[in-house]
Motif scaffolding. Sequence first.
Motif, mmCIF file in Angstrom:
data_model
loop_
_atom_site.group_PDB
_atom_site.id
_atom_site.type_symbol
_atom_site.label_atom_id
_atom_site.label_comp_id
_atom_site.label_asym_id
_atom_site.label_seq_id
_atom_site.Cartn_x
_atom_site.Cartn_y
_atom_site.Cartn_z
ATOM 1 N N TYR A 93 -77.493 -15.726 22.697
ATOM 2 C CA TYR A 93 -76.004 -15.315 22.407
ATOM 3 C C TYR A 93 -75.343 -16.835 22.852
ATOM 4 O O TYR A 93 -75.696 -17.743 23.201
ATOM 5 C CB TYR A 93 -75.450 -14.344 23.591
ATOM 6 C CG TYR A 93 -74.951 -14.786 24.871
ATOM 7 C CD1 TYR A 93 -73.830 -15.316 25.269
ATOM 8 C CD2 TYR A 93 -75.967 -14.824 25.808
ATOM 9 C CE1 TYR A 93 -73.589 -15.667 26.505
ATOM 10 C CE2 TYR A 93 -75.888 -15.190 27.224
ATOM 11 C CZ TYR A 93 -74.182 -15.882 27.485
ATOM 12 O OH TYR A 93 -74.237 -16.227 28.643
ATOM 13 N N SER A 108 -64.617 -14.472 23.408
ATOM 14 C CA SER A 108 -65.485 -13.702 22.125
ATOM 15 C C SER A 108 -66.823 -14.398 22.182
ATOM 16 O O SER A 108 -67.199 -15.393 22.886
ATOM 17 C CB SER A 108 -64.774 -14.416 20.566
ATOM 18 O OG SER A 108 -65.488 -13.835 19.649
ATOM 19 N N TYR A 109 -67.721 -13.494 21.913
ATOM 20 C CA TYR A 109 -69.150 -13.791 21.697
ATOM 21 C C TYR A 109 -69.938 -13.091 20.697
ATOM 22 O O TYR A 109 -69.443 -12.171 20.057
ATOM 23 C CB TYR A 109 -70.001 -13.569 23.195
ATOM 24 C CG TYR A 109 -70.103 -12.099 23.344
ATOM 25 C CD1 TYR A 109 -71.060 -11.369 22.872
ATOM 26 C CD2 TYR A 109 -69.197 -11.493 24.255
ATOM 27 C CE1 TYR A 109 -71.160 -10.019 23.323
ATOM 28 C CE2 TYR A 109 -69.174 -10.116 24.675
ATOM 29 C CZ TYR A 109 -70.336 -9.346 24.213
ATOM 30 O OH TYR A 109 -70.449 -8.201 24.564
ATOM 31 N N TYR A 110 -71.124 -13.719 20.361
ATOM 32 C CA TYR A 110 -71.816 -13.178 19.285
ATOM 33 C C TYR A 110 -73.334 -13.256 19.892
ATOM 34 O O TYR A 110 -73.681 -14.213 20.436
ATOM 35 C CB TYR A 110 -71.747 -14.138 18.142
ATOM 36 C CG TYR A 110 -72.928 -13.616 17.051
ATOM 37 C CD1 TYR A 110 -72.501 -12.482 16.245
ATOM 38 C CD2 TYR A 110 -74.134 -14.317 16.916
ATOM 39 C CE1 TYR A 110 -73.369 -12.075 15.119
ATOM 40 C CE2 TYR A 110 -75.036 -13.737 15.784
ATOM 41 C CZ TYR A 110 -74.903 -12.571 15.117
ATOM 42 O OH TYR A 110 -75.520 -12.175 14.275
ATOM 43 N N ASP A 111 -74.028 -12.085 19.862
ATOM 44 C CA ASP A 111 -75.365 -11.959 20.180
ATOM 45 C C ASP A 111 -76.128 -11.443 19.291
ATOM 46 O O ASP A 111 -75.814 -10.822 18.385
ATOM 47 C CB ASP A 111 -75.471 -11.262 21.753
ATOM 48 C CG ASP A 111 -75.597 -9.979 21.567
ATOM 49 O OD1 ASP A 111 -76.368 -9.417 20.772
ATOM 50 O OD2 ASP A 111 -74.982 -9.435 22.494
ATOM 51 N N ARG A 112 -77.597 -12.059 19.308
ATOM 52 C CA ARG A 112 -78.665 -11.508 18.328
ATOM 53 C C ARG A 112 -79.467 -11.205 19.291
ATOM 54 O O ARG A 112 -80.178 -12.102 20.161
ATOM 55 C CB ARG A 112 -78.577 -12.678 17.363
ATOM 56 C CG ARG A 112 -79.732 -12.647 16.429
ATOM 57 C CD ARG A 112 -79.276 -11.747 15.073
ATOM 58 N NE ARG A 112 -80.109 -11.207 14.074
ATOM 59 C CZ ARG A 112 -80.445 -11.879 13.092
ATOM 60 N NH1 ARG A 112 -79.691 -12.967 12.487
ATOM 61 N NH2 ARG A 112 -81.311 -11.510 12.235
ATOM 62 N N LYS A 138 -77.384 -7.133 16.169
ATOM 63 C CA LYS A 138 -76.215 -8.117 16.163
ATOM 64 C C LYS A 138 -74.866 -7.610 16.767
ATOM 65 O O LYS A 138 -74.510 -6.784 16.285
ATOM 66 C CB LYS A 138 -76.028 -8.689 14.878
ATOM 67 C CG LYS A 138 -77.184 -9.149 14.177
ATOM 68 C CD LYS A 138 -77.262 -9.304 12.780
ATOM 69 C CE LYS A 138 -78.161 -9.365 11.754
ATOM 70 N NZ LYS A 138 -78.003 -9.478 10.333
ATOM 71 N N ASP A 139 -74.215 -8.285 17.751
ATOM 72 C CA ASP A 139 -73.292 -7.965 18.299
ATOM 73 C C ASP A 139 -72.102 -8.920 18.043
ATOM 74 O O ASP A 139 -72.128 -10.047 18.741
ATOM 75 C CB ASP A 139 -73.343 -7.491 19.763
ATOM 76 C CG ASP A 139 -72.207 -7.037 20.334
ATOM 77 O OD1 ASP A 139 -71.111 -6.709 19.844
ATOM 78 O OD2 ASP A 139 -72.292 -6.411 21.641
ATOM 79 N N LEU A 140 -70.951 -8.843 17.593
ATOM 80 C CA LEU A 140 -69.768 -9.616 17.589
ATOM 81 C C LEU A 140 -68.850 -8.994 18.525
ATOM 82 O O LEU A 140 -68.379 -7.932 18.043
ATOM 83 C CB LEU A 140 -69.296 -9.842 16.424
ATOM 84 C CG LEU A 140 -67.873 -10.625 16.150
ATOM 85 C CD1 LEU A 140 -68.161 -12.174 16.620
ATOM 86 C CD2 LEU A 140 -67.486 -10.579 14.655
ATOM 87 N N HIS A 159 -66.008 -4.290 19.617
ATOM 88 C CA HIS A 159 -67.341 -4.889 19.271
ATOM 89 C C HIS A 159 -67.572 -4.404 17.713
ATOM 90 O O HIS A 159 -67.201 -3.363 17.345
ATOM 91 C CB HIS A 159 -68.579 -3.948 20.232
ATOM 92 C CG HIS A 159 -68.477 -4.469 21.293
ATOM 93 N ND1 HIS A 159 -69.270 -5.472 21.625
ATOM 94 C CD2 HIS A 159 -67.561 -4.361 22.574
ATOM 95 C CE1 HIS A 159 -69.326 -5.869 22.994
ATOM 96 N NE2 HIS A 159 -68.018 -5.146 23.422
#
Length: 167
Positions: A93, A108-112, A138-140, A159
């Motif tokens: 992330y 804000s974050y993005y994880d995979r 995938k989570d934005l 999300h």
Amino acid sequence: GARVIWDTPIGLRLGGSYDYLRGQFDSTLTIPGMGTQSVFGSMKVKKFFLLSGEWTIGNFTVTGEYMEFPALLHLEMFGQNMQLNDQVQVGWYVMGTYLVGDKLILYSYYDRYLDVKGDPDGDTAVNSGSPRFYGWQKDLAIGARYDLNFNWTIKAEWHFIDGTAKS
């Protein structure tokens, strides 16, 4: 296991963790109509590692992590020896936060996450009879946090999630 963290003089913090775990379990399970069954097996987490970094510049902080989790789980139940997982799971992330005043944080974050490393399309899930989207997540996220005081926080997040691998 081991963990190392380095706080540099320029506001950059780097870290890494490494673990090797092994365990066994032995228990009983009572199922109505089937009686009590013996359940035993072993679990091995080989070479779990996590790399992380954080950099703060004024009121802005950017953070990121990468992890690999290779697990091997064996379970014996009803006289059957089952291997439940022998795949390397991988996730990462990146997150940005900005402090507004003393109490408000915007972020804000993005994880995979991949259930099987090297399989971003979910082919392994399809081959095991599951839907393709079981192979990833995938989570934005976008959020705000307001600290009322030391004991109370108000937080709101939005999300957009694609895939169900971590569910």
